[in-house]
Design a protein around this motif. Structure first.
Motif, mmCIF file in Angstrom:
data_model
loop_
_atom_site.group_PDB
_atom_site.id
_atom_site.type_symbol
_atom_site.label_atom_id
_atom_site.label_comp_id
_atom_site.label_asym_id
_atom_site.label_seq_id
_atom_site.Cartn_x
_atom_site.Cartn_y
_atom_site.Cartn_z
ATOM 1 N N GLY A 264 9.797 -10.658 -3.220
ATOM 2 C CA GLY A 264 10.888 -10.370 -4.143
ATOM 3 C C GLY A 264 10.491 -9.464 -5.286
ATOM 4 N N ASP A 265 11.346 -9.433 -6.308
ATOM 5 C CA ASP A 265 11.144 -8.575 -7.475
ATOM 6 C C ASP A 265 10.213 -9.279 -8.456
ATOM 7 N N LEU A 266 9.032 -8.724 -8.661
ATOM 8 C CA LEU A 266 8.015 -9.380 -9.483
ATOM 9 C C LEU A 266 7.868 -8.760 -10.871
ATOM 10 N N GLU A 267 8.733 -7.817 -11.213
ATOM 11 C CA GLU A 267 8.548 -7.049 -12.452
ATOM 12 C C GLU A 267 8.477 -7.953 -13.686
ATOM 13 N N GLU A 268 9.429 -8.875 -13.815
ATOM 14 C CA GLU A 268 9.445 -9.757 -14.990
ATOM 15 C C GLU A 268 8.224 -10.670 -15.007
ATOM 16 N N GLU A 269 7.903 -11.214 -13.839
ATOM 17 C CA GLU A 269 6.766 -12.126 -13.740
ATOM 18 C C GLU A 269 5.454 -11.437 -14.091
ATOM 19 N N LEU A 270 5.282 -10.212 -13.617
ATOM 20 C CA LEU A 270 4.049 -9.472 -13.893
ATOM 21 C C LEU A 270 3.937 -9.091 -15.361
ATOM 22 N N SER A 271 5.076 -8.927 -16.024
ATOM 23 C CA SER A 271 5.054 -8.559 -17.449
ATOM 24 C C SER A 271 4.488 -9.684 -18.317
ATOM 25 N N GLU A 272 4.424 -10.900 -17.774
ATOM 26 C CA GLU A 272 3.954 -12.056 -18.541
ATOM 27 C C GLU A 272 2.436 -12.174 -18.570
ATOM 28 N N ILE A 273 1.735 -11.469 -17.678
ATOM 29 C CA ILE A 273 0.285 -11.651 -17.592
ATOM 30 C C ILE A 273 -0.441 -10.534 -18.335
ATOM 31 N N ASP A 274 -1.624 -10.868 -18.846
ATOM 32 C CA ASP A 274 -2.373 -9.943 -19.699
ATOM 33 C C ASP A 274 -3.589 -9.344 -18.986
ATOM 34 N N PRO B 98 -5.351 -6.843 -15.739
ATOM 35 C CA PRO B 98 -5.069 -5.719 -14.835
ATOM 36 C C PRO B 98 -4.632 -6.233 -13.471
ATOM 37 N N TYR B 99 -3.658 -5.583 -12.881
ATOM 38 C CA TYR B 99 -3.181 -6.016 -11.568
ATOM 39 C C TYR B 99 -2.764 -4.796 -10.745
ATOM 40 N N HIS B 100 -2.679 -5.018 -9.448
ATOM 41 C CA HIS B 100 -2.184 -3.986 -8.530
ATOM 42 C C HIS B 100 -1.338 -4.675 -7.472
ATOM 43 N N VAL B 101 -0.197 -4.079 -7.139
ATOM 44 C CA VAL B 101 0.727 -4.668 -6.176
ATOM 45 C C VAL B 101 0.717 -3.852 -4.885
ATOM 46 N N HIS B 102 0.531 -4.530 -3.767
ATOM 47 C CA HIS B 102 0.559 -3.883 -2.454
ATOM 48 C C HIS B 102 1.771 -4.395 -1.682
ATOM 49 N N ASP B 103 2.559 -3.495 -1.130
ATOM 50 C CA ASP B 103 3.709 -3.872 -0.303
ATOM 51 C C ASP B 103 3.232 -4.166 1.120
ATOM 52 N N LEU B 104 3.579 -5.337 1.612
ATOM 53 C CA LEU B 104 3.077 -5.728 2.931
ATOM 54 C C LEU B 104 3.721 -4.935 4.067
ATOM 55 N N ASN B 105 4.861 -4.298 3.806
ATOM 56 C CA ASN B 105 5.451 -3.475 4.870
ATOM 57 C C ASN B 105 4.639 -2.208 5.119
ATOM 58 N N ASN B 106 3.630 -1.953 4.290
ATOM 59 C CA ASN B 106 2.675 -0.880 4.589
ATOM 60 C C ASN B 106 1.663 -1.308 5.648
ATOM 61 N N PHE B 107 1.515 -2.619 5.830
ATOM 62 C CA PHE B 107 0.539 -3.159 6.781
ATOM 63 C C PHE B 107 1.199 -3.601 8.087
ATOM 64 N N PHE B 108 2.393 -4.196 7.978
ATOM 65 C CA PHE B 108 3.067 -4.806 9.123
ATOM 66 C C PHE B 108 4.497 -4.296 9.224
ATOM 67 N N LYS B 109 4.959 -4.018 10.434
ATOM 68 C CA LYS B 109 6.272 -3.389 10.609
ATOM 69 C C LYS B 109 7.422 -4.389 10.759
ATOM 70 N N GLU B 110 7.150 -5.665 10.916
ATOM 71 C CA GLU B 110 8.205 -6.656 11.112
ATOM 72 C C GLU B 110 9.090 -6.768 9.873
ATOM 73 N N GLU B 111 10.378 -6.991 10.102
ATOM 74 C CA GLU B 111 11.361 -7.055 9.010
ATOM 75 C C GLU B 111 11.009 -8.131 7.987
ATOM 76 N N PHE B 112 10.381 -9.207 8.424
ATOM 77 C CA PHE B 112 9.995 -10.302 7.536
ATOM 78 C C PHE B 112 9.215 -9.812 6.322
#
Length: 208
Positions: free
Chosen positions: A171-181, A183-197
């Motif tokens: 889901g949308d993690l923008e608000e949640e990530l704004s709470e932590i102090d 460094p972080y990096h977000v990877h989209d799993l649809n770059n690894f796997f093609k299934e709709e899930f």
């Protein structure tokens, strides 16, 4: 979907690893009928929704022999058990506060012949020691999660990414990530796997 889904994305598995992955469905189907660790309507999708989802972490990092990984809130053993099969020379500690779930973890590991897992009934905050990585699947919001584990991560890296948290969430993690102090990096799993899930699924790497 069956274990062939795993074999397709990870074509270099040994015969032992293939046997262990193949053993997961009958083991979880049996134990799930006694202790509900996977939703009953979801058990048919075990390899897609749970095993392959867990293995998304392996698309970002290949754990070196001797690497210590703590799986917090493992539930029935995800992501720890699939990762332990894939990296048999790494050391996995799987923790959950619900004793029945840890019983399933122990029995699945025994049934599949997985020997590099220690399963503990307890809370993350109570665990003593240091690990190279902490892994988890959407146990809680990232802010309290980082607070639980920030003192438990070894600062000496063995890999080409910093030690830290590898957190599977959707889901949308923008608000949640704004709470932590941290460094972080977000990877989209649809770059690894093609299934709709995997369309909305992400892997968040946090350096704490």
């Amino acid at each position: 979907m069956n274990q062939d889904l795993i074999f397709r994305y990870f074509p270099n598995l040994t015969a032992t690893q293939k046997k262990q992955f193949s053993a997961l469905y009958p083991l979880y189907e049996d134990w799930n009928s006694k202790i509900n660790v996977v939703s009953r309507k979801d058990i048919e999708q075990l390899y897609l929704h749970h095993v392959l989802h867990s293995l998304a972490i392996a698309k970002l990092i290949s754990f070196q022999p001797g690497t210590k990984i703590l799986d917090v809130g493992t539930g029935g053993g995800f992501p720890g058990i699939p990762l332990a099969i894939l990296f048999p020379e790494a050391e996995f500690t799987l923790v959950d506060s619900i004793g029945k779930k840890i019983l399933v973890v122990k029995e699945v590991c025994k049934g599949a012949g997985i020997q590099n897992v220690t399963a503990i009934h307890g809370r993350a905050e109570e665990q003593k020691g240091e690990w190279d990585f902490v892994v988890s699947r959407a146990v809680t919001r990232l802010k309290p999660f980082t607070d639980w584990v920030k003192g438990k991560i070894n600062k000496t890296p063995k890999h080409n990414i910093p030690n830290g948290i590898l957190y599977l969430k959707g889901g949308d993690l923008e608000e949640e990530l704004s709470e932590i102090d941290y460094p972080y990096h977000v990877h989209d799993l649809n770059n690894f796997f093609k299934e709709e899930f995997f369309e909305t699924k992400k892997l968040v790497m946090v350096s704490v």
